[in-house]
Design a protein around this motif. Structure first.
Motif, PDB file in Angstrom:
ATOM      1  N   ILE A  15       1.068  -1.157   0.076  1.00  0.00           N
ATOM      2  CA  ILE A  15      -0.174  -0.173  -0.107  1.00  0.00           C
ATOM      3  C   ILE A  15       0.944   1.202  -0.133  1.00  0.00           C
ATOM      4  O   ILE A  15       0.521   2.083  -0.853  1.00  0.00           O
ATOM      5  CB  ILE A  15      -0.927  -0.102   1.177  1.00  0.00           C
ATOM      6  CG1 ILE A  15      -1.909  -1.127   1.142  1.00  0.00           C
ATOM      7  CG2 ILE A  15      -1.562   1.256   1.170  1.00  0.00           C
ATOM      8  CD1 ILE A  15      -2.810  -1.528   2.198  1.00  0.00           C
ATOM      9  N   GLU A  18       2.137   2.373  -3.429  1.00  0.00           N
ATOM     10  CA  GLU A  18       1.333   3.130  -4.201  1.00  0.00           C
ATOM     11  C   GLU A  18       1.674   4.717  -4.105  1.00  0.00           C
ATOM     12  O   GLU A  18       1.891   5.516  -4.981  1.00  0.00           O
ATOM     13  CB  GLU A  18      -0.004   2.745  -4.014  1.00  0.00           C
ATOM     14  CG  GLU A  18      -1.024   3.602  -4.932  1.00  0.00           C
ATOM     15  CD  GLU A  18      -0.660   3.540  -6.501  1.00  0.00           C
ATOM     16  OE1 GLU A  18      -1.656   4.013  -7.292  1.00  0.00           O
ATOM     17  OE2 GLU A  18      -0.042   2.708  -6.915  1.00  0.00           O
ATOM     18  N   TYR A  88       4.933  -5.440  -5.218  1.00  0.00           N
ATOM     19  CA  TYR A  88       4.521  -4.128  -6.094  1.00  0.00           C
ATOM     20  C   TYR A  88       5.074  -4.091  -7.210  1.00  0.00           C
ATOM     21  O   TYR A  88       4.370  -3.870  -8.291  1.00  0.00           O
ATOM     22  CB  TYR A  88       4.679  -2.876  -4.912  1.00  0.00           C
ATOM     23  CG  TYR A  88       4.013  -1.415  -5.702  1.00  0.00           C
ATOM     24  CD1 TYR A  88       2.696  -1.357  -5.773  1.00  0.00           C
ATOM     25  CD2 TYR A  88       4.626  -0.633  -6.629  1.00  0.00           C
ATOM     26  CE1 TYR A  88       2.049  -0.257  -6.131  1.00  0.00           C
ATOM     27  CE2 TYR A  88       4.016   0.286  -7.231  1.00  0.00           C
ATOM     28  CZ  TYR A  88       2.906   0.620  -7.107  1.00  0.00           C
ATOM     29  OH  TYR A  88       2.271   1.727  -7.616  1.00  0.00           O
ATOM     30  N   TRP A 141      -4.307   3.143  -8.144  1.00  0.00           N
ATOM     31  CA  TRP A 141      -5.398   4.028  -7.731  1.00  0.00           C
ATOM     32  C   TRP A 141      -5.675   5.162  -8.702  1.00  0.00           C
ATOM     33  O   TRP A 141      -4.439   5.763  -9.201  1.00  0.00           O
ATOM     34  CB  TRP A 141      -5.561   4.668  -6.557  1.00  0.00           C
ATOM     35  CG  TRP A 141      -6.763   5.442  -6.308  1.00  0.00           C
ATOM     36  CD1 TRP A 141      -7.967   4.936  -5.991  1.00  0.00           C
ATOM     37  CD2 TRP A 141      -6.835   6.878  -6.441  1.00  0.00           C
ATOM     38  NE1 TRP A 141      -8.956   6.314  -5.818  1.00  0.00           N
ATOM     39  CE2 TRP A 141      -8.003   7.272  -5.989  1.00  0.00           C
ATOM     40  CE3 TRP A 141      -6.074   7.835  -6.964  1.00  0.00           C
ATOM     41  CZ2 TRP A 141      -8.553   8.806  -6.004  1.00  0.00           C
ATOM     42  CZ3 TRP A 141      -6.326   9.126  -6.927  1.00  0.00           C
ATOM     43  CH2 TRP A 141      -7.791   9.629  -6.603  1.00  0.00           C
TER      44      TRP A 141
END
Length: 174
Positions: A15, A18, A88, A141
């Motif tokens: 997370i 990102e 990632y 996102w």
């Protein structure tokens, strides 16, 4: 270290990445690192572009953390952090290089609204050929495409490449 804590560290790292990727893309790649990233905003000739060096650069912390945790006796959490960075990177490669830029040929067509949204946002990012004036710097996102199109229009479409029938169709109907 208990495995459940390791999993939480791993997920938190993915997370966090990102946010890191957004910052690096916005202020490094579209800033002083444009000399490498510019190749990614132009048509690619061949399998590689200068921008691909970023994958190697960003892999170094992951490799060092994994080695430190496994071989050099560092805190065990470094293994989970290194693995989160690597995960990632794998997600990024799958989404960005394979799905969006089709560096490996496939027949995948996005069906979910999420995938359509992030693919459209990334294509709108690439509609701008210049260092400045682009929109949408995240990878997992992204704002709604309508918001991004409105922002590009508000900026007077500065740096936006002239759309061809093919690119127009891809941006509006991924």
């Amino acid at each position: 270290m208990h495995w459940a804590i390791g999993i939480l560290i791993f997920l938190a790292t993915v997370i966090f990445m990102e946010g890191f990727a957004y910052v690096a893309h916005r202020w490094l790649m579209h800033g002083p690192g444009w000399f490498l990233h510019a190749s990614h905003h132009r048509p690619r000739h061949g399998n590689w572009e200068w921008n691909d060096l970023y994958a190697a650069i960003f892999a170094v912390p992951s490799i060092v953390l994994l080695l430190g945790g496994v071989q050099w006796g560092w805190w065990p959490g470094t293994i989970w952090i290194g693995a989160g960075i690597a995960a990632y990177g794998a997600i990024y490669f799958g989404f960005h290089d394979i799905i969006v830029h089709r560096r490996l040929q496939h027949r995948y067509l996005p069906k979910s609204s999420y995938m359509k949204r992030i693919i459209s946002a990334h294509r709108l990012h690439h509609a701008v050929e210049t260092k400045d004036g682009t929109v949408s710097f995240g990878f997992l996102w992204a704002p709604r495409p309508e918001e991004l199109k409105a922002e590009l229009k508000r900026r007077g479409n500065a740096g936006v490449r002239a759309a061809t029938a093919t690119t127009r169709d891809r941006v509006e109907h991924p």
